[in-house]
Design an enzyme around this catalytic site. Structure first.
Site, PDB file in Angstrom:
ATOM      1  CD  GLU A 179      29.368   8.564  11.548  1.00  0.00           C
ATOM      2  OE1 GLU A 179      29.748   7.423  11.214  1.00  0.00           O
ATOM      3  OE2 GLU A 179      28.359   8.758  12.247  1.00  0.00           O
ATOM      4  CD  GLU A 372      32.927   6.122  13.792  1.00  0.00           C
ATOM      5  OE1 GLU A 372      31.929   5.385  13.592  1.00  0.00           O
ATOM      6  OE2 GLU A 372      32.834   7.268  14.252  1.00  0.00           O
TER       7      GLU A 372
END
Length: 479
Positions: A179, A372
């Site tokens: 991320e 995810e």
């Protein structure tokens, strides 16, 4: 009915700092996670002043995690029982280089991951490995101010060269940073930047971003040199953004919000800064300092695939103060009046996942990987016919609706390599540092106060996901 490719990689995802524990075992150094007050970050408030503690504190559940470090064989056997084709985990940088700036690696740390990858190979589970997942060595934060300092590129280069060489025959799929766009909102957790948020200039923040992007391209270059068969991808937090109204000013606000995140995937996939950032840099007095070779490195060593996390969509408006902010949205955004939300305020939007997949694929024409996705919820352990379990029909419903949209995106023409649901076994939440915010198919007996036996129990969703994998998604379309 959406159709998944025959070689689709089904699996689950975790991160070393949230589940390994053993924070001071076998020569591991401290990471930025080990000194965070209570281990979490406040919603809608950027990052905490990180260095309040000089050493780990007992109220940080991440120090013990779920003790995967000592129980990985038991847990991998459970993943294999579900039928995992792929398992996403991360290497703790400070297990390999305890301070981050050493010249020689820690052999005990290297051996642990050797053993972990060998255990996965026993079950024919493909590892998908994140090189840096919110766990910058603490020394690099304190001594160098993390990625705000260009020196980190060299330290990262030594680290990735070490693990690429060591595991070149055991790991095929790699992610450079987790991320990476989250550094804009959580600079200490994501980038090891010790400067308090209120003192961190946009110039220094975006220079740190540049350093990470250069390091990511360098890692891609090194990886392909060590093993040309490596598949190396970027990983971004995907957050589709809708305009609050059809008002053109709101549509423009939504585009500008999304561009802040597209910046990262654009550079990874296209190899250069997008033109839309020129105005932003100019209006914010930002001038990125390029070292000789930076432009060439980024342009010549783009990623093989784009991966992302997806939990929610958000809304943007030209006048955001007129609307309610999205509860729990660490990266900002407004609340969508048409969506329901989880117990932590994350709005549930399965169609948003289909939109993300199409947007990324249309934009880059590169393979995608969902690494995810999942629902954090307060599970309750109950007695079942085969022992303790959790009746988590709400999780099954959440995943089913999202995966159905994944199937639709594949039918739309998106090339998708795989799907790893987040927190396939309960672990400590990154954002709240709670155990009670559970994502897994496997319940771990540990509580927010640190008590519990750490025993593992299969939830109802365990067998459901097992059937999804066994039927290559066919289970998703049963009544």
């Amino acid at each position: 009915m959406g159709k998944f490719p025959a070689d689709f990689l089904w699996g689950g995802a975790t991160a070393a700092n949230q589940y390994e524990g053993a924070y001071d075992v076998d020569g591991k150094g401290l990471s930025v996670q080990d000194v965070r007050p209570k281990g979490g970050i406040p919603a809608n408030a950027g990052d905490l002043n990180p260095l309040i503690t000089d050493k780990p504190t007992a109220d940080n559940l991440k120090l013990e995690g779920i003790d995967f470090y000592h129980r990985y064989k038991e847990d991998i056997a459970l993943f294999a029982e579900m039928g995992f084709k792929v398992y996403r985990t991360s290497i703790a940088w400070s297990r390999i280089f305890p301070n981050g700036d050493e010249t020689e690696p820690n052999e005990a740390g290297l051996k642990f991951y050797d053993d972990l990858f060998d255990e996965l190979a026993k079950y024919n589970i493909e590892p998908l490995v994140t090189l840096s997942h919110y766990e910058t060595p603490l020394h690099l934060a304190r001594q160098y101010n993390g990625w705000a300092n260009r020196d980190l590129i060299g330290f990262y280069e030594r680290y990735v060269r070490t693990v690429f060489t060591r595991y070149k025959d055991k790991v095929n799929y790699w992610l450079t940073f987790n991320e990476i766009n989250s550094v804009l909102h959580a600079p200490f957790m994501s980038g090891g930047i010790a400067t308090p948020v209120e003192e961190l200039s946009k110039q220094d923040l975006y220079q740190a971003v540049h350093h990470e992007l250069v390091a990511s391209a360098l890692a891609t270059k090194i990886g392909h040199e060590i093993n040309p068969d490596f598949k190396i991808g970027c990983m971004v937090l995907a957050m589709p953004t809708y305009p609050m109204t059809p008002k053109p000013e709101d549509v423009l606000a939504a585009r500008e919000f999304e561009n802040q995140n597209y910046l990262f995937s654009d550079i990874h996939a296209r190899g250069k800064y997008p033109a839309y950032m020129n105005r932003f840099f100019k209006e914010n007095d930002i001038e990125i300092q390029f070292a000789p070779g930076d432009k060439e490195l980024m342009s010549e060593h783009t990623v093989d695939f784009v991966s992302f996390s997806y939990y929610m969509s958000v809304v943007a408006a030209h006048d955001p103060e007129s609307y309610s902010s999205g509860l729990g949205n660490v990266l900002g955004g407004l609340q969508n009046p048409y969506l329901t939300a989880s117990e932590w305020g994350w709005q549930v939007d399965p169609i948003g996942l289909r939109l993300v997949l199409n947007a990324f694929y249309d934009r880059y024409q590169l393979p995608l990987f969902i690494v995810e996705n999942g629902l954090g919820a307060k599970d309750v352990l109950v007695d079942g016919p085969d022992g303790p379990t959790v009746e988590d029909d709400y999780r099954i419903d959440y995943l089913k609706r999202h995966l159905q949209q994944v199937g639709e995106a594949i039918e739309d023409g998106v090339e998708l390599w795989g799907y790893t649901t987040w927190g396939c076994i309960d672990l400590v939440s990154a954002s709240t540092a709670q155990m009670s915010k559970r994502y897994g198919f496997i319940y771990v007996d540990r509580n927010d106060d640190g008590t519990g036996t750490l025993a593992r129990y299969k939830k109802k969703s365990f067998d459901w996901y097992k059937e999804v994998i066994a039927t290559n998604g066919g289970k998703l379309y049963e009544d």
